[in-house]
Write an enzyme that holds these catalytic residues in place. Structure first.
Site, short mmCIF file in Angstrom:
data_model
loop_
_atom_site.label_atom_id
_atom_site.label_comp_id
_atom_site.label_asym_id
_atom_site.label_seq_id
_atom_site.Cartn_x
_atom_site.Cartn_y
_atom_site.Cartn_z
N HIS A 104 0.84 -1.19 0.00
CA HIS A 104 0.00 0.00 0.00
C HIS A 104 0.88 1.24 0.00
O HIS A 104 1.99 1.23 0.50
CB HIS A 104 -0.98 0.02 1.17
CG HIS A 104 -0.36 -0.03 2.54
ND1 HIS A 104 0.22 -1.19 3.05
CD2 HIS A 104 -0.24 0.91 3.48
CE1 HIS A 104 0.66 -0.94 4.28
NE2 HIS A 104 0.41 0.33 4.56
N HIS A 106 0.76 5.41 0.78
CA HIS A 106 0.06 6.52 1.42
C HIS A 106 0.17 7.76 0.53
O HIS A 106 1.26 8.08 0.05
CB HIS A 106 0.69 6.85 2.77
CG HIS A 106 0.63 5.73 3.75
ND1 HIS A 106 -0.28 5.68 4.78
CD2 HIS A 106 1.38 4.60 3.87
CE1 HIS A 106 -0.09 4.59 5.49
NE2 HIS A 106 0.90 3.90 4.95
#
Length: 142
Positions: A104, A106
């Protein structure tokens, strides 16, 4: 030593529809959601739909798709929140600061003179996240 992917992580559960999220953007390879513990208003996470732990094991085409979505979301949060810049972060493995072991990235809108909020583990108000998601989707046109 390679650590296997754990399909019980929170992002895998979100991708399977087992946990709720505030979706901001989705295409065939990626999903962008609001971070439930945001370090700043408009903090989103971009995740690949294909399983991978982090940048060390993600397939190149999935990484390319993630980064294209990161760029799209960076532009969108800048406009939606009238931000001065963005912070883009990706953590790999525990030593690198990774907590959830599904790749992931940010994307955090940033403002001159405003520090990131500390990562306390406290969840943001769901209505605030929903409003931020609507604001970003409005810029994206979806």
């Amino acid at each position: 030593m390679s650590v296997p992917y754990d399909d019980q992580n929170v992002f895998a559960k979100i991708l399977r529809g087992e946990l709720p999220s505030q979706t901001v953007y989705e295409d065939d390879k990626t999903l962008a959601i609001m971070d439930i513990m945001p370090r700043g208003d408009g903090h989103v996470l971009v995740i690949p739909k294909a399983p991978s732990r982090n940048i060390l094991d993600i397939a190149e085409d999935d990484l390319n798709a993630v980064m294209a979505t990161v760029q799209r979301l960076a532009r969108a949060v800048m406009k939606a929140f009238d931000a001065d810049g963005t912070t883009i972060q990706q953590f790999s493995e525990s030593a690198g600061g990774q907590v959830v072991f599904h790749t992931h990235v940010h994307v955090i809108p940033r403002f001159d003179g405003v520090k990131l909020r500390p990562h306390t583990g406290d969840m943001a108000d769901g209505e605030v996240l929903a409003a931020h998601a609507r604001k970003i989707r409005g810029v994206l046109g979806n």
